[in-house]
Structures are given as structure tokens and as C-alpha cells.
Design an enzyme around this catalytic site. Structure first.
Site, short mmCIF file in Angstrom:
data_model
loop_
_atom_site.label_atom_id
_atom_site.label_comp_id
_atom_site.label_asym_id
_atom_site.label_seq_id
_atom_site.Cartn_x
_atom_site.Cartn_y
_atom_site.Cartn_z
N SER A 69 0.83 -1.21 0.00
CA SER A 69 0.00 0.00 0.00
C SER A 69 0.87 1.26 0.00
O SER A 69 2.02 1.25 0.42
CB SER A 69 -0.91 0.02 1.22
OG SER A 69 -1.71 -1.13 1.26
N1 SAM Z 1 -0.76 -4.80 4.23
C1 SAM Z 1 0.03 -5.09 3.06
C2 SAM Z 1 1.40 -4.51 3.12
O1 SAM Z 1 1.75 -3.86 4.11
O2 SAM Z 1 2.15 -4.75 2.16
C3 SAM Z 1 -0.65 -4.68 1.77
C4 SAM Z 1 -1.73 -5.57 1.45
S1 SAM Z 1 -2.28 -5.71 -0.20
C5 SAM Z 1 -2.91 -4.11 -0.54
C6 SAM Z 1 -3.72 -6.71 0.18
C7 SAM Z 1 -3.38 -8.12 0.60
O3 SAM Z 1 -4.58 -8.75 1.05
C8 SAM Z 1 -2.85 -8.99 -0.52
O4 SAM Z 1 -1.61 -9.53 -0.17
C9 SAM Z 1 -3.91 -10.08 -0.69
O5 SAM Z 1 -3.38 -11.34 -1.08
C10 SAM Z 1 -4.50 -10.10 0.70
N2 SAM Z 1 -5.85 -10.68 0.82
C11 SAM Z 1 -6.93 -10.56 0.02
N3 SAM Z 1 -7.96 -11.25 0.51
C12 SAM Z 1 -7.55 -11.82 1.67
C13 SAM Z 1 -8.16 -12.67 2.64
N4 SAM Z 1 -9.42 -13.06 2.55
N5 SAM Z 1 -7.40 -13.07 3.68
C14 SAM Z 1 -6.11 -12.68 3.81
N6 SAM Z 1 -5.48 -11.90 2.92
C15 SAM Z 1 -6.19 -11.46 1.86
#
Ligand code: SAM
Length: 230
Positions: A69
Site C-alpha cells: 500500500s
Molecule cells: N498490508 C500489506 C502490506 O503492508 O504490504 C498490503 C496488502 S495488499 C494491498 C492486500 C493483501 O490482502 C494482498 O496480499 C492479498 O493477497 C491479501 N488478501 C486478500 N484477501 C484476503 C483474505 N481473505 N485473507 C487474507 N489476505 C487477503
């Protein structure tokens, strides 16, 4: 003759400082968030192909259709969480691990869930390398992580179609849930505060763009096969 002193120069220190000043100018006021960001080496969390852009205020690709992000978004959401040292915090969407590491640096006891296997593995290894005591889980975070509930804070870093009920239920009384909710293209950032067993206060904080939360309480309405944690 005095022997020359050896200093380990951090080539990213100036860029990190400039980013923090930029965030301050954009309106981030929480000094504890800014101090933690000034310490955390974002260059270790971005994909190696984007290391030269690690301190730009932009989201960057992590591979697997996911992103780390934008620093402003991380700082803003973390401020909304109102984390105190010792708070138990659950993050949904570990991604690069940057958000979880930031919360750990602020003194939170961090639990984080990721559904994408390679990112999960990569972040786990980085936490070990940095000596950060973060609990990780592979699986569908839209259902939370009931085993360690209740949480003082829950932060969802992917866009949800609605506020998942399990996350509301896993919040401690007085706890905060920060989550983007809306369509797949854009979402409104919400903060829910649990006031009592059944009462929640909801505040809105403008529009953001996140990758979708995939899971039983997310998009596609399906859970992943299996899960594991450490
Ligand atoms: N917080 C992260 C960072 O600091 O880099 C950025 C996250 S990225 C914008 C969103 C993440 O949510 C992705 O890695 C994706 O695989 C994960 N994601 C999506 N749906 C999810 C779920 N149901 N459970 C866990 N992770 C999930």
C-alpha cells in the site's frame, strides 16, 4: 594517531526522512506512526524490481496481482487504529509485511493473515530476519482469527464488499476496526468502534482504492482450501 571510526551509512535514511516529512505535510499528525515509519526500512518490503522507488508515496506491485500500500494510506489507517503499546492487533492482508512490521514497531502484539501462499512465506521470512515477533497465518482472513480474539484493533488492507461479521465479533469492547468497504474499483474507509456487546459506532474517512478482499466474507464468497499458522 586515532584510528578512523567506521560508520555504517544507511543510504535510505534521507529518503525515509523526506517521506515522513511529506506525510506530515499531507496531514498525518500521529507522531508515533511517523516515528515508526522513520525507522522501518521500506526498501526491504518492496519487490526488488522497485527498490529504487521504495520511498515514493505510491503503492507498488508485489507480484501475484498484489501491492504494497501507499505510505500515506498506511500512515492514515494506522493513525485511525489508535494503537497503544501492548494492544493486540489483527491485520488482514499481510502482503509485503510492511503494515504488520509498522504495528509491531509501535509496540502492538501483531497477528496477521494472508491468503496468497508466496507472499505469506516471503513476509514470514522477513519478520524472522528482522526479529519481529509477529504471528502469521495462511488462510482466509475475511473470517478473522478467532483463536486469538478479542483484538483491540483490526485493520483490513484489502477492499471488502461489506463489513465481515466475524471481524466485528472478534473486536474487544472499545476496539477499533479499520476497513475499506465498497465496490471492487473504489471503497470508503470505515472505522467501527465497538461500544458494547451489540453496539458499534461507524465513522467514514473518504475514498480509497484497494485490491479486493477475497474470501467467504469477501468477494467471490469462497474460502481458501486449508490454512496454517505460526
Ligand atoms: N498490508 C500489506 C502490506 O503492508 O504490504 C498490503 C496488502 S495488499 C494491498 C492486500 C493483501 O490482502 C494482498 O496480499 C492479498 O493477497 C491479501 N488478501 C486478500 N484477501 C484476503 C483474505 N481473505 N485473507 C487474507 N489476505 C487477503
Amino acid at each position: 594517531m586515532t584510528p578512523p571510526t567506521t560508520h555504517r551509512i544507511d543510504p535510505y535514511a534521507e529518503l525515509r526522512h523526506a517521506l515522513v516529512e511529506h506525510l506530515r505535510q499531507r496531514g498525518i499528525r500521529d507522531e508515533r506512526v511517523l516515528a515508526a515509519m522513520e525507522k522501518l526500512p521500506r526498501e526491504l518490503f518492496v519487490h526488488p524490481a522497485f527498490i529504487h522507488r521504495a520511498y515514493e508515496d505510491v503503492a507498488l506491485p508485489l507480484g501475484y496481482n498484489q501491492t504494497i500500500s501507499q505510505p500515506y494510506t498506511v500512515a492514515f489507517m494506522t493513525s485511525l487504529l489508535e494503537v497503544q503499546p501492548g494492544d493486540k492487533v489483527l491485520e488482514i492482508g499481510t502482503g509485503s509485511g510492511y503494515q504488520a512490521a509498522l504495528l509491531a514497531l509501535m509496540g502492538a502484539r501483531v497477528y496477521t493473515v494472508e491468503r496468497q501462499w508466496e507472499l505469506y512465506q516471503r513476509a514470514r521470512q522477513l519478520f524472522v530476519r528482522l526479529g519481529l515477533p509477529i504471528q502469521t497465518r495462511f488462510g482466509d482472513g475475511s473470517l478473522g482469527w478467532a483463536e486469538h480474539a478479542p483484538y483491540d484493533g483490526i485493520i483490513v488492507t484489502a477492499g471488502a464488499p461489506h463489513v465481515p461479521k466475524p471481524l466485528m465479533e472478534q473486536l474487544a469492547h472499545g476496539g477499533r476496526l479499520v476497513i475499506p468497504v465498497g465496490g471492487t474499483q473504489s471503497q470508503v474507509l470505515l472505522r467501527l468502534r465497538r461500544l458494547s456487546e451489540s453496539e458499534y459506532e461507524t465513522e467514514e474517512f473518504g475514498e480509497f482504492r484497494f485490491v479486493p478482499l477475497i474470501g467467504r466474507e469477501g468477494w467471490h464468497g469462497r474460502a481458501d482450501q486449508g490454512s496454517s499458522s505460526s
